[in-house]
Write an enzyme that holds these catalytic residues in place. Structure first.
Site: not given
Ligand code: IMP
Ligand code: MG
Length: 188
Positions: A55, A110-111, A114, A142, A163-164, A170, A176
């Site tokens: 990402g 990081e992208d 979440d 988020k 979700f974005v 992606d 992407r």
């Molecule tokens: P986390 O471990 O839940 O914080 O998730 C992180 C990873 O989930 C990010 O690096 C993204 O790759 C993916 N992710 C979380 N939310 C989104 C979204 O809204 N769109 C796309 N990818 C997401």
């Molecule tokens: Mg990611």
């Protein structure tokens, strides 16, 4: 203008692309500001930027080209086993960083954050290699979705609980290449 047309074309061909939440000009401006912050923090210090794939690849490419300080660049892969738009909670981290991390200040790129699980795990693994410091820079945050405690040091944009996709992010490997950040609407 050309890029806006590209977004419109992609949107016409993909009915699940919703509203543009962050246009590319705004992203560009915030990336410049983040790079200026890093320039100040790491002037004269050994710096390793570590992108979390996939990402972060576009964000990393833009951020590193805005930096004025010397840096090295590496990538690791973190997978959180997404099926559609929901994460399973399991995080696996892979990839090599050949540098001796104890000689570097690390900036994790990081992208999006979440639930917070991915970065919490990545930071834990990186700290085992005793870097001089660890800083987390995320394009998007988020905070409403957080399930584990985690705060990035630098966050360019806060997004709502949607979700974005785009600018590296992606849904099932699609979108992407969208130049902006847009909402993804599965059943539109
Ligand atoms: P986390 O471990 O839940 O914080 O998730 C992180 C990873 O989930 C990010 O690096 C993204 O790759 C993916 N992710 C979380 N939310 C989104 C979204 O809204 N769109 C796309 N990818 C997401
Ligand atoms: Mg990611």
């Amino acid at each position: 203008m050309v890029l806006q047309e590209k977004t419109n074309q992609l949107s016409e061909k993909n009915s699940c692309l919703g509203e543009v939440l962050i246009p590319e000009e705004k992203i560009r401006a915030e990336v410049k500001k983040a790079a200026a912050q890093l320039d100040k923090l790491y002037d004269g210090r050994p710096l390793l930027l570590v992108g979390i794939l996939k990402g972060s690849f576009i964000f990393m490419a833009d951020l590193c080209r805005e930096l004025s300080v010397p840096c090295e660049i590496g990538f690791i892969t973190a997978k959180s086993y997404y099926s559609g738009t929901e994460s399973s909670g399991k995080v696996t981290v892979s990839g090599e960083l050949s540098q001796d991390l104890s000689k570097y200040h690390l900036v994790l790129v990081e992208d999006i954050i979440d639930t917070g699980r991915t970065l919490k795990e990545v930071v834990r693994i990186m700290k085992e290699r005793s870097p001089v410091s660890v800083t987390v820079v995320t394009l998007l945050d988020k905070p409403e979705r957080r399930l584990v405690e985690f705060e990035p040091d630098v966050s360019l944009f806060t997004v709502p609980d949607k979700f974005v996709v785009g600018y590296g992010l992606d849904c099932a490997e699609q979108f992407r290449n969208l130049p902006c950040i847009a909402e993804y609407i599965p059943e539109k």
